[in-house]
Write a protein that holds these residues in place. Structure first.
Motif, short mmCIF file in Angstrom:
data_model
loop_
_atom_site.label_atom_id
_atom_site.label_comp_id
_atom_site.label_asym_id
_atom_site.label_seq_id
_atom_site.Cartn_x
_atom_site.Cartn_y
_atom_site.Cartn_z
N UNK A 1 41.87 -13.04 8.07
CA UNK A 1 40.74 -13.14 7.52
C UNK A 1 39.99 -11.61 6.72
N UNK A 2 40.43 -10.47 8.49
CA UNK A 2 39.79 -9.52 7.91
C UNK A 2 40.16 -8.92 7.44
N UNK A 3 40.74 -9.16 6.11
CA UNK A 3 41.36 -8.66 4.68
C UNK A 3 40.69 -9.23 4.10
N UNK A 4 39.90 -10.72 3.76
CA UNK A 4 39.15 -11.10 3.38
C UNK A 4 38.94 -11.19 3.38
N UNK A 5 37.30 -9.95 4.23
CA UNK A 5 36.11 -9.70 4.27
C UNK A 5 36.36 -9.06 3.77
N UNK A 6 37.56 -7.65 4.28
CA UNK A 6 37.35 -6.58 3.86
C UNK A 6 36.98 -6.86 1.76
N UNK A 7 37.84 -7.14 1.77
CA UNK A 7 38.31 -7.84 -0.34
C UNK A 7 36.87 -8.15 -0.71
N UNK A 8 36.28 -9.71 0.40
CA UNK A 8 34.74 -9.70 0.01
C UNK A 8 34.09 -9.30 -0.74
N UNK A 9 33.91 -8.06 0.29
CA UNK A 9 33.09 -6.36 0.43
C UNK A 9 33.49 -5.85 -0.92
N UNK A 10 33.92 -5.71 -1.03
CA UNK A 10 34.97 -4.56 -2.25
C UNK A 10 34.38 -5.72 -3.50
N UNK A 11 34.82 -6.71 -3.44
CA UNK A 11 34.89 -7.18 -5.07
C UNK A 11 33.36 -7.49 -5.29
N UNK A 12 32.56 -7.89 -4.79
CA UNK A 12 31.07 -7.36 -4.54
C UNK A 12 30.36 -6.89 -5.03
N UNK A 13 30.43 -5.35 -4.27
CA UNK A 13 30.07 -4.25 -4.43
C UNK A 13 30.52 -3.63 -6.29
N UNK A 14 31.65 -4.39 -6.40
CA UNK A 14 31.86 -4.54 -7.92
C UNK A 14 31.17 -4.94 -8.65
N UNK A 15 31.20 -6.41 -7.93
CA UNK A 15 29.88 -7.08 -9.36
C UNK A 15 28.87 -6.83 -8.99
N UNK A 16 28.42 -6.98 -8.40
CA UNK A 16 26.98 -6.11 -7.96
C UNK A 16 26.43 -5.26 -8.97
N UNK A 17 27.47 -3.56 -8.69
CA UNK A 17 27.08 -1.73 -9.50
C UNK A 17 27.67 -2.56 -10.74
N UNK A 18 28.86 -2.97 -10.71
CA UNK A 18 29.64 -3.08 -12.13
C UNK A 18 28.89 -4.08 -13.09
N UNK A 19 28.98 -5.16 -12.94
CA UNK A 19 28.24 -6.00 -13.74
C UNK A 19 27.14 -6.76 -13.60
#
Length: 169
Positions: free
Chosen positions: A34-52
């Motif tokens: 779950x900790x790995x998933x949570x960290x990846x959710x943040x990274x993907x969220x930041x990539x979506x918000x900043x990049x897209x």
């Protein structure tokens, strides 16, 4: 021999045989996942918000799609929150009745606080809303995954089976 050392007795009249057993290894393995998933959710969220969406969240827009070390810190904090939630769930599983219900409430209220927090700062509104959305998805992921982990980490006693047809014991 002590029942606590070797698990519950196999005698049907023993009250320990009818209790559910917590499997801490399974709980913490699920907590780490779950900790790995949570960290990846943040990274993907930041990539979506900043990049897209081109919203400068966590760092000025000139820092690229990933941002800077703030993104890494945010992801590590999400993983730490998942591990802290796992510790809370472990405590609830051994100490209170209906532990998953309590965990669901505590986790939901903590998620609500994490969603509201960025809205109270003076950042631009789009950046605050984006951070709130990332916090919401991260919190929902942590709470829902750990609720599922809790049910897998508790071993229920087997129901007694009826004797086979024709058995006269």
């Amino acid at each position: 021999m002590s029942d606590s050392m070797y698990g519950p007795s196999s005698r049907p009249d023993d009250p320990a045989a009818s209790r559910a057993r917590l499997r801490p290894g399974r709980l913490w393995a699920g907590g780490l996942a779950t900790a790995v998933v949570a960290a990846l959710v943040v990274v993907v969220g930041v990539l979506l918000v900043r990049g897209v969406l081109n919203i400068p969240v966590l760092a000025p827009s000139g820092r690229g799609t990933y941002g800077d070390s703030s993104t890494t810190s945010y992801a590590v904090a999400a993983a730490a929150a998942a591990l802290l939630a796992t510790a809370l769930l472990h405590l609830l599983l051994v100490a209170v009745p209906r532990p998953v219900a309590f965990f669901g409430w505590i986790g939901s209220l903590a998620t609500a606080a994490a969603v509201l927090l960025p809205l109270t700062v003076t950042d631009p509104v789009d950046s605050a809303l984006a951070t709130a959305a990332i916090n919401l998805v991260t919190g929902v992921a942590i709470v829902s995954l750990l609720c599922a982990v809790a049910s897998a980490a508790v071993q229920r006693p087997e129901e007694p089976r009826p004797p086979p047809p024709g058995y006269y014991g």
